[in-house]
Scaffold this motif. Structure first.
Motif, mmCIF file in Angstrom:
data_model
loop_
_atom_site.group_PDB
_atom_site.id
_atom_site.type_symbol
_atom_site.label_atom_id
_atom_site.label_comp_id
_atom_site.label_asym_id
_atom_site.label_seq_id
_atom_site.Cartn_x
_atom_site.Cartn_y
_atom_site.Cartn_z
ATOM 1 N N LYS A 246 3.569 20.172 14.486
ATOM 2 C CA LYS A 246 3.435 19.038 13.567
ATOM 3 C C LYS A 246 1.963 18.865 13.262
ATOM 4 O O LYS A 246 1.109 19.070 14.119
ATOM 5 N N ARG A 247 1.682 18.456 12.031
ATOM 6 C CA ARG A 247 0.294 18.173 11.684
ATOM 7 C C ARG A 247 -0.039 16.725 11.986
ATOM 8 O O ARG A 247 0.783 15.843 11.786
ATOM 9 N N ALA A 248 -1.256 16.487 12.421
ATOM 10 C CA ALA A 248 -1.700 15.106 12.613
ATOM 11 C C ALA A 248 -1.812 14.443 11.259
ATOM 12 O O ALA A 248 -2.322 15.028 10.304
ATOM 13 N N VAL A 249 -1.295 13.236 11.168
ATOM 14 C CA VAL A 249 -1.315 12.541 9.893
ATOM 15 C C VAL A 249 -2.653 11.826 9.760
ATOM 16 O O VAL A 249 -2.805 10.679 10.147
ATOM 17 N N ARG A 250 -3.650 12.532 9.211
ATOM 18 C CA ARG A 250 -4.977 11.957 9.014
ATOM 19 C C ARG A 250 -5.143 11.729 7.522
ATOM 20 O O ARG A 250 -5.166 12.671 6.743
ATOM 21 N N TYR A 251 -5.273 10.497 7.131
ATOM 22 C CA TYR A 251 -5.152 10.191 5.719
ATOM 23 C C TYR A 251 -6.461 10.256 4.943
ATOM 24 O O TYR A 251 -6.437 10.393 3.747
ATOM 25 N N ASP A 252 -7.599 10.121 5.555
ATOM 26 C CA ASP A 252 -8.865 10.367 4.881
ATOM 27 C C ASP A 252 -9.975 10.492 5.901
ATOM 28 O O ASP A 252 -9.787 10.271 7.089
ATOM 29 N N LYS A 253 -11.143 10.868 5.426
ATOM 30 C CA LYS A 253 -12.256 11.148 6.323
ATOM 31 C C LYS A 253 -12.872 9.890 6.908
ATOM 32 O O LYS A 253 -13.655 9.961 7.844
ATOM 33 N N SER A 254 -12.566 8.721 6.314
ATOM 34 C CA SER A 254 -13.150 7.481 6.831
ATOM 35 C C SER A 254 -12.424 6.991 8.066
ATOM 36 O O SER A 254 -12.844 6.030 8.691
ATOM 37 N N GLY A 255 -11.324 7.626 8.434
ATOM 38 C CA GLY A 255 -10.671 7.308 9.699
ATOM 39 C C GLY A 255 -9.447 6.422 9.591
ATOM 40 O O GLY A 255 -8.938 5.959 10.599
ATOM 41 N N ASP A 256 -8.942 6.148 8.384
ATOM 42 C CA ASP A 256 -7.693 5.387 8.263
ATOM 43 C C ASP A 256 -6.596 6.139 8.996
ATOM 44 O O ASP A 256 -6.393 7.319 8.789
ATOM 45 N N ASN A 257 -5.868 5.467 9.875
ATOM 46 C CA ASN A 257 -4.860 6.186 10.651
ATOM 47 C C ASN A 257 -3.462 6.018 10.067
ATOM 48 O O ASN A 257 -3.250 5.329 9.069
ATOM 49 N N HIS A 258 -2.575 6.683 10.728
ATOM 50 C CA HIS A 258 -1.166 6.710 10.324
ATOM 51 C C HIS A 258 -0.597 5.307 10.078
ATOM 52 O O HIS A 258 -0.026 5.029 9.028
ATOM 53 N N TYR A 259 -0.795 4.410 11.027
ATOM 54 C CA TYR A 259 -0.168 3.098 10.933
ATOM 55 C C TYR A 259 -0.798 2.242 9.841
ATOM 56 O O TYR A 259 -0.109 1.441 9.201
ATOM 57 N N ASP A 260 -2.103 2.386 9.610
ATOM 58 C CA ASP A 260 -2.743 1.631 8.534
ATOM 59 C C ASP A 260 -2.171 2.013 7.178
ATOM 60 O O ASP A 260 -1.941 1.166 6.315
#
Length: 445
Positions: A246-260
């Motif tokens: 599974k890939r880690a769900v990293r949504y952008d480089k600023s560090g917004d995480n999966h739950y945000d």
């Protein structure tokens, strides 16, 4: 036990999967499930006192059903026997019963029979156990991933206490993973591995409450990763992703995480902003988020935030969930965007949430209040003689198919749970309810 059997058992213990080696021996070593094995809970007290009745453990895979059974085996003075319903037959059960009778007759010793996957037993197999559970020859412990109320003989259920195990929390999985990496006695501490914080967070999240899933991944990672220059095996995020596929769900480089991101997606649909909703949907899809996970969030939003203001919203969301499973990516993104934008544009009401919340609180506070006699079923044997159903008014016999009568228990007379909003279809519902009740009032006059 002969020498060969002893050697086989010793080798199996040494070479068994990490998840099996890490199984706790005592109650105090168990991680999670504090709602049933907390120190003030019935099951904890019963195990400690060795005063068990028949039990059924019900819950998803990897939540500790077999673990609890093994803890009981280590603490009880009774004979403990384990069989698996996928391979055991009637002959196996007959042998267990015979041995249990011998132990009871000669030594007064009880026998606990643990049946894994008990839902796999057919009705006849379950019926065979019943008299021996009834007379105390056997104390039954069953484990099942299926709802026991549908899969287990009702007679066995009535003689058992059912405990539902919940998926382990992320914190529970973190603790188990930490043990797995650093425990030198039962875990893989001898391999001198280090797990990075990002990998720990990722695995504890992606495991979905299944301890076995997470432990299998960490074992694979440690066994297949080369040592770094410092001589240690480093379980990085990249290693963790590869081991669990599974890939880690990293949504952008600023560090917004999966739950945000999920939170922003839901709040955008709730806030009636289709543009923001489809944007956050795209971010999740781009990162490789599960389409079934996204579909579940849309269904929840349709029920929780749209409700009866647009009853079609839940239908759209459910159909989208079914469609994405059949179609798959990349076309599934079109289906999800349609459902997300529909929910975002729909009129909003949380009246259903408020109604069921208030009703649940009322039931908890008041218990099972008597149902009005005229609403009770008059068809089963002897019910009519008791007055059940007497005086019931059939709504279709009256104008507008409505007649005023007591539906709630008398103690809750006048109580209202559902308050339709002024949005969407609920406007029509309010008007409809007002109109039929006014008609009833005129009819009485």
């Amino acid at each position: 036990m002969d020498l060969f059997e002893y050697m086989r058992s010793a080798n199996m213990e040494k070479e068994s999967p990490l998840a099996a080696r890490l199984r706790p021996v005592t109650l105090d070593e168990v991680v999670g499930q504090q709602h049933i094995i907390g120190k003030d809970k019935l099951l904890y007290r019963a195990i400690k006192a060795d005063k068990l009745s028949s039990l059924i453990f019900y819950g998803p895979p990897g939540t500790g059903k077999t673990t609890l059974a093994r803890v009981i085996a280590n603490t009880t003075s009774a004979e403990f026997t384990q069989i698996n319903a996928t391979v055991a037959g009637k002959k196996d059960m007959e042998e267990v019963v015979k041995k249990a009778k011998d132990l009871q007759g000669m030594y007064g010793k009880k026998t606990i029979l643990f049946i894994d996957e008990i839902h796999r037993f057919n009705k006849g197999q379950q019926d065979y156990l019943l008299p021996f559970v009834e007379d105390g020859t056997l104390i039954l412990i069953g484990a099942t991933t299926e709802n026991p109320y549908f899969e287990v003989n009702s007679a066995l259920l009535s003689r058992s206490v059912i405990f539902e195990l919940k998926p382990l929390s992320r914190e529970d999985i973190r603790e188990l993973l930490h043990r797995a990496v650093y425990d030198r006695e039962k875990g893989m501490g001898a391999y001198d591995a280090v797990i990075h914080e990002e990998a720990l967070e990722f695995l504890s999240d992606i495991a979905g409450g299944d301890a076995r899933h997470a432990l299998n991944a960490i074992e694979l990672g440690i066994m297949t990763t080369q040592r770094s220059e410092d001589g240690k095996i480093h379980i990085t995020l990249e290693v963790a992703q590869e081991c669990i596929q599974k890939r880690a769900v990293r949504y952008d480089k600023s560090g917004d995480n999966h739950y945000d991101t999920v939170s922003a997606f839901i709040k955008s649909m709730r806030g009636s902003d289709p543009d923001a909703a489809v944007y956050y949907l795209a971010r999740m899809l781009y990162a490789g988020e599960s389409v079934t996970f996204i579909a579940r969030r849309i269904m929840i939003c349709a029920a929780e935030d749209v409700g009866i203001a647009d009853p079609q919203a839940l239908t759209v969301a459910v159909n989208a969930s079914l469609a994405v499973e059949r179609v798959g990516m990349p076309e599934a993104q079109i289906i999800l965007s349609e459902a997300a934008m529909y929910v975002a544009c729909a009129p909003k009401s949380n009246a259903c949430v408020t109604a069921i919340s208030e009703a649940m609180n009322t039931v908890e506070e008041t218990g099972n209040l008597p149902i009005p006699t005229h609403l009770q079923d008059a068809h089963y044997k002897g019910a009519a003689k008791l007055g059940h159903g007497l005086g019931y008014k059939y709504a279709h016999d009256y104008p507008n198919h409505y007649v005023e009568q007591q539906y709630l228990p008398y103690e809750l007379n006048g109580k209202e749970f559902y308050h339709p909003s002024g949005n969407g279809y609920e406007v029509k519902i309010r008007e409809h309810m007002r109109r039929i009740k006014q008609t009833e009032g005129k009819k009485k006059e």
